[in-house]
Design an enzyme around this catalytic site. Sequence first.
Site, mmCIF file in Angstrom:
data_model
loop_
_atom_site.group_PDB
_atom_site.id
_atom_site.type_symbol
_atom_site.label_atom_id
_atom_site.label_comp_id
_atom_site.label_asym_id
_atom_site.label_seq_id
_atom_site.Cartn_x
_atom_site.Cartn_y
_atom_site.Cartn_z
ATOM 1 N N ARG A 148 -12.354 14.508 7.988
ATOM 2 C CA ARG A 148 -13.158 14.856 6.799
ATOM 3 C C ARG A 148 -14.598 15.150 7.198
ATOM 4 N NH1 ARG A 148 -11.527 9.504 3.572
ATOM 5 N NH2 ARG A 148 -9.467 9.447 4.505
ATOM 6 N N HIS A 175 -13.180 1.798 0.238
ATOM 7 C CA HIS A 175 -13.121 0.724 1.252
ATOM 8 C C HIS A 175 -13.760 -0.564 0.725
ATOM 9 C CE1 HIS A 175 -13.201 4.043 4.562
ATOM 10 N NE2 HIS A 175 -11.942 3.665 4.338
ATOM 11 N N ASN A 222 0.877 -1.160 0.000
ATOM 12 C CA ASN A 222 0.000 0.000 0.000
ATOM 13 C C ASN A 222 0.921 1.218 0.000
ATOM 14 O OD1 ASN A 222 -1.884 1.965 0.360
ATOM 15 N ND2 ASN A 222 -2.807 1.085 2.198
ATOM 16 N N ASP A 268 -8.593 11.130 17.179
ATOM 17 C CA ASP A 268 -8.519 9.765 17.691
ATOM 18 C C ASP A 268 -9.627 9.594 18.731
ATOM 19 O OD1 ASP A 268 -7.828 7.454 19.301
ATOM 20 O OD2 ASP A 268 -5.905 7.486 18.230
ATOM 21 N N LEU A 315 -15.276 1.779 10.058
ATOM 22 C CA LEU A 315 -15.062 3.024 10.803
ATOM 23 C C LEU A 315 -13.605 3.142 11.242
ATOM 24 C CD1 LEU A 315 -18.221 2.654 13.110
ATOM 25 C CD2 LEU A 315 -18.091 3.760 10.867
ATOM 26 N N GLU A 344 -7.804 -6.264 5.077
ATOM 27 C CA GLU A 344 -7.734 -5.847 3.679
ATOM 28 C C GLU A 344 -6.538 -6.460 2.957
ATOM 29 O OE1 GLU A 344 -8.377 -1.862 5.297
ATOM 30 O OE2 GLU A 344 -9.315 -1.375 3.381
ATOM 31 N N ARG A 391 -2.654 -2.157 -3.431
ATOM 32 C CA ARG A 391 -3.922 -1.483 -3.166
ATOM 33 C C ARG A 391 -3.945 -0.213 -4.008
ATOM 34 N NH1 ARG A 391 -5.595 2.724 1.389
ATOM 35 N NH2 ARG A 391 -7.789 2.818 0.852
#
Length: 394
Positions: free
Chosen positions: A238, A177, A7, A279, A206, A379, A88
């Site tokens: 975001r 995602h 990635n 966070d 999430l 993933e 990815r």
Amino acid sequence: MKILVLNSGSSSIKFKLFDNDEAIASGLVEKIGEKISNIELKNLKTSEKIQRELAIKNHEEGIKLVNELFAQSGILSDLSELDGCGHRVVHGGSNLTKHCIVNDDVLKEIERISHMAPLHNPAHLVGIKTMMSAAKNVPNVTVFDTAFHQSMPDYAYMYALPYEYYEKHQIRKYGFHGTSHSYVSKQAAKMLGKDINDFNAISAHLGNGASVCAIENGKCVDTSMGLTPLEGLIMGTRCGDMDPAVLPFLSKELNLSTDELDVIMNKKSGVYGICGYNDFRDIHAQIEQNDDKARLALDMFCYRLAKYIGSYYAILPRVDALIFTAGIGENDSKVREKVCKRLEHLGFKIDTTKNANLRSGQISQENSNIDILIVPTEEELEIAKITANLINCR
Ligand code: ADP
């Protein structure tokens, strides 16, 4: 089969090595191009770690060092021993609709649509090209975040803008995602002993970036992210959905350029924009200290998420499961409880004890109409599997 999953970011390369679907090593090259960069390799069988701090000028040097560290650790004597490398890629646009083996046309298309994912696609391209020259015999596969969402019907992915923007500029919802939503929905069907082709679910990924996906008969029918990963849920930094008229308003009122607005919406908004923390561990700690902005940020995040889950409940003919995954989804019992409590009247009944104690598995009450599950996302494993399949089918 030995498959390396990469990635590549603009200043980092995250990697994981799989041997027949078993993760055997993972690592990270960070701060590429800075005065001091880091490289770390972890042997996942022995938990031994090798770390180095040095200047790594570019991705080529990064990959060369990954190769050296693999050899030093005895994990892999040379990258040329790999059976394949899976990359990815965030955005496949409207032409790269399926994961595929890399060739010149694929590279050109990823480059052509880079403006749709400027933070990601150019960096992925550098990673792919670097691997192509570092291990010339090894086939490379691109796995697109957008591919799983290609099954959305047109009325779900179209924006109500003049049609020519779709025809001429491919402005539409793509969703992201996808590899995670696809993996966790298949895992959830397995956990519940159901056939994925007859399985309906709402999947909530999430993490710092967050999205929800409506899945009918194992296929995506709607998702919250859009042309870019900005639409939908409130995220770490975001903003997600808002009245698009805010943009011309801010532009005129504060004389902000489109680039400045882009930075504000992507990097300075979300829960961070509201309370100064992105966070969720910090947000909960601040709430304990009676920080009202942190309380508001958490309330806004959970409310938006519940609204999306409710809307996907409405459009799916039946919902078998609600899936929570990624950093917040897997670890934050307070978020899961708050969201499910709001949806209780729809048949989402969470077992608060299981929810507080489990990190994976079923967290709904016995009499819940809908199974509520925590499914840790993998993933990289999904990318490794897709890569191996495509190489085997050549
Ligand atoms: P990314 O989108 O960067 O891959 P992750 O899926 O790793 O993100 O999620 C990272 C986020 O998960 C953190 O920013 C934090 O908000 C949240 N998180 C991680 N661990 C916990 C925890 N124990 N409790 C609450 N939130 C957590």
